[in-house]
Design a protein around this motif. Structure first.
Motif, PDB file in Angstrom:
ATOM      1  N   ILE A  78       0.842  -1.205   0.000  1.00 28.25           N
ATOM      2  CA  ILE A  78       0.000   0.000   0.000  1.00 28.25           C
ATOM      3  C   ILE A  78       0.879   1.258   0.000  1.00 28.25           C
ATOM      4  O   ILE A  78       0.634   2.204  -0.741  1.00 28.25           O
ATOM      5  CB  ILE A  78      -0.965  -0.022   1.215  1.00 28.25           C
ATOM      6  CG1 ILE A  78      -1.997  -1.148   1.028  1.00 28.25           C
ATOM      7  CG2 ILE A  78      -1.659   1.326   1.395  1.00 28.25           C
ATOM      8  CD1 ILE A  78      -2.791  -1.478   2.269  1.00 28.25           C
ATOM      9  N   LEU A  79       1.926   1.253   0.826  1.00 26.60           N
ATOM     10  CA  LEU A  79       2.820   2.414   0.872  1.00 26.60           C
ATOM     11  C   LEU A  79       3.471   2.690  -0.479  1.00 26.60           C
ATOM     12  O   LEU A  79       3.634   3.849  -0.875  1.00 26.60           O
ATOM     13  CB  LEU A  79       3.912   2.198   1.926  1.00 26.60           C
ATOM     14  CG  LEU A  79       3.450   2.270   3.383  1.00 26.60           C
ATOM     15  CD1 LEU A  79       4.633   2.063   4.314  1.00 26.60           C
ATOM     16  CD2 LEU A  79       2.773   3.607   3.685  1.00 26.60           C
ATOM     17  N   LYS A  80       3.841   1.608  -1.165  1.00 26.23           N
ATOM     18  CA  LYS A  80       4.498   1.753  -2.479  1.00 26.23           C
ATOM     19  C   LYS A  80       3.664   2.596  -3.436  1.00 26.23           C
ATOM     20  O   LYS A  80       4.213   3.343  -4.242  1.00 26.23           O
ATOM     21  CB  LYS A  80       4.712   0.369  -3.109  1.00 26.23           C
ATOM     22  CG  LYS A  80       6.124  -0.161  -2.893  1.00 26.23           C
ATOM     23  CD  LYS A  80       6.313  -1.497  -3.642  1.00 26.23           C
ATOM     24  CE  LYS A  80       7.108  -2.464  -2.790  1.00 26.23           C
ATOM     25  NZ  LYS A  80       6.801  -3.872  -3.103  1.00 26.23           N
ATOM     26  N   THR A  81       2.324   2.474  -3.357  1.00 30.92           N
ATOM     27  CA  THR A  81       1.463   3.224  -4.277  1.00 30.92           C
ATOM     28  C   THR A  81       1.630   4.728  -4.091  1.00 30.92           C
ATOM     29  O   THR A  81       1.283   5.506  -4.970  1.00 30.92           O
ATOM     30  CB  THR A  81      -0.036   2.881  -4.079  1.00 30.92           C
ATOM     31  OG1 THR A  81      -0.427   3.304  -2.761  1.00 30.92           O
ATOM     32  CG2 THR A  81      -0.304   1.400  -4.219  1.00 30.92           C
ATOM     33  N   SER A  82       2.120   5.152  -2.910  1.00 29.88           N
ATOM     34  CA  SER A  82       2.348   6.586  -2.674  1.00 29.88           C
ATOM     35  C   SER A  82       3.826   6.921  -2.624  1.00 29.88           C
ATOM     36  O   SER A  82       4.207   7.979  -2.114  1.00 29.88           O
ATOM     37  CB  SER A  82       1.705   7.003  -1.352  1.00 29.88           C
ATOM     38  OG  SER A  82       0.378   7.418  -1.550  1.00 29.88           O
ATOM     39  N   GLY A  83       4.659   6.004  -3.096  1.00 28.91           N
ATOM     40  CA  GLY A  83       6.091   6.257  -3.116  1.00 28.91           C
ATOM     41  C   GLY A  83       6.720   6.304  -1.731  1.00 28.91           C
ATOM     42  O   GLY A  83       7.748   6.954  -1.533  1.00 28.91           O
ATOM     43  N   LEU A  84       6.090   5.632  -0.757  1.00 28.75           N
ATOM     44  CA  LEU A  84       6.627   5.638   0.612  1.00 28.75           C
ATOM     45  C   LEU A  84       7.296   4.298   0.921  1.00 28.75           C
ATOM     46  O   LEU A  84       6.902   3.253   0.400  1.00 28.75           O
ATOM     47  CB  LEU A  84       5.495   5.902   1.606  1.00 28.75           C
ATOM     48  CG  LEU A  84       4.841   7.288   1.488  1.00 28.75           C
ATOM     49  CD1 LEU A  84       3.437   7.291   2.097  1.00 28.75           C
ATOM     50  CD2 LEU A  84       5.722   8.338   2.168  1.00 28.75           C
TER      51      LEU A  84
END
Lengths: 254, 254
Positions: free
Chosen positions: B182-188
């Motif tokens: 999920i974080l990857k989708t926001s570049g986190l």
């Protein structure tokens, strides 16, 4: 800086102490419940009030750590032009604060604060969002004094962080609860799981979780999965969670 | 005691070393794959074989740490009357070993063993089941030399322990994976969650998980739940897991 804390829950308590520890001055605690305001004010050795009209107007920063619904109601009732207004909500946009001042922003620490548990805030990532350079300066000063991990993010990123945190914290804690419930059916104590819970968390401090996935679903061991679902047949909700996780893990296993 | 290790995976590796460290002698490692047998035998400085007919017959204990299906196949091919035969499976009954000896039992450590991770076995609960007093004496001696937490349990309790461990370890690790996705989708980065994951696990070392459940579902915050489900709309499986957890947590919240 001089701060008025709006709210007296776990976030207000942990952050209020931390701000004080790094030299900021907490002037006052406001809470709708006077006893709660007083309880935190006693810890922080500052004033307390439960009346919006008595909120101290001498602060630089009004730091709102209330529940989401309460924030929306509260900000409509105050006007602190010239002051910086900050909220700590994961889910509310920054602009909700526009009504109360022209300088505002968000202070979002990615941690779960519980009563009576000391947290090392230096390690806790703090994410900020500011509407202008004045608010940003104040937010950075507050954030950097308590944490070594401060970043600016957008509202969308904050929402994403919150969803990820719900999985990593709220849902994980629920899995612990379920595991304890299952053990009880066999007269076994939750204590026996503690070394396993600790290892599971420790492992992902240094390893990507997808590289250490183990268990029946990962190895497509349908015989064991079937036995487990049979054993959970009287726990309808847990049986369902077991199935859905097993499918999700198996789908991603090589 | 003299031990032959059957298997060369993570369980065989961790336990083989631990038995050696407390003074037992590993005579030999057997694995169907000669290279695997040799790799572990090199670490333990003992013999290796990949031929069942060459398994050393001089041991007191034959310690089987194979996958479930492989155990069933293996025990049909050996006969070690007079020796104690032990398996480490969570899901197989003890009696499966009957074919190979009249003295047998189960050694079940409640921990997830991963390659290259050192585990403090002293804290790991070891659960044993023995078919007679001779096997029980041997199992207790092996278990107590590596762990301070040894208990006797039944087959049903072992199955229950395994299901609980699947929730506390396998499913928890999958939640970490989902949170990272999920974080990857926001570049986190997954790194931002580490202090939260650590705190979530640390907290239940001293507190009942049902007493520290937090989050939108616990406080019946349907507005936030709706936002989160909307954000997960492109992750069908994760959206489903979010719903089911939220329902399960809300049902149990006060």
């Amino acid at each position: 800086m001089k701060i008025v804390l709006i709210g007296s829950g776990n976030v207000a308590t942990h952050l209020g102490k931390a701000f004080q520890d790094c030299g900021h001055e907490i002037l006052q605690v406001y809470s709708r419940l006077g006893t709660n305001a007083k309880a935190l004010a006693t810890i922080l050795k500052c004033d307390a009030t439960y009346e919006i009209k008595d909120i101290n107007t001498k602060a630089d920063v009004y730091f709102i750590a209330l529940k989401d619904d309460a924030i929306e109601t509260f900000v409509k009732k105050i006007n602190f032009s010239g002051k910086v207004i900050i909220h700590t909500s994961a889910s509310l946009p920054m602009d909700i604060l526009k009504a109360s001042s022209k300088d505002f922003g968000v202070f979002y620490p990615l941690q779960s604060f519980t009563k009576n548990r000391k947290i090392n805030l230096k390690d806790v990532p703090v994410f900020i969002e500011a509407n202008n350079s004045k608010s940003k300066k104040v937010l950075l000063e507050l954030a950097k004094c308590i944490s070594d991990k401060v970043s600016e993010i957008t509202f969308d990123q904050r929402l994403t962080l919150h969803v990820a945190a719900v999985f990593a914290n709220n849902f994980t804690n629920h899995l612990y609860k379920i595991a304890g419930d299952i053990l009880k059916t066999s007269g076994l104590s939750f204590d026996v799981l503690k070394p396993l819970i600790k290892e599971t968390a420790d492992r992902v401090m240094t390893t990507d979780p997808s590289k250490v996935q183990t268990g029946p679903a990962q190895r497509k061991d349908h015989k064991t999965i079937k036995k487990h679902l049979e054993l959970l047949k009287n726990f309808h909700a847990y049986n369902n969670i077991y199935s859905i996780f097993s499918q999700s893990i198996e789908r991603q296993s090589k």
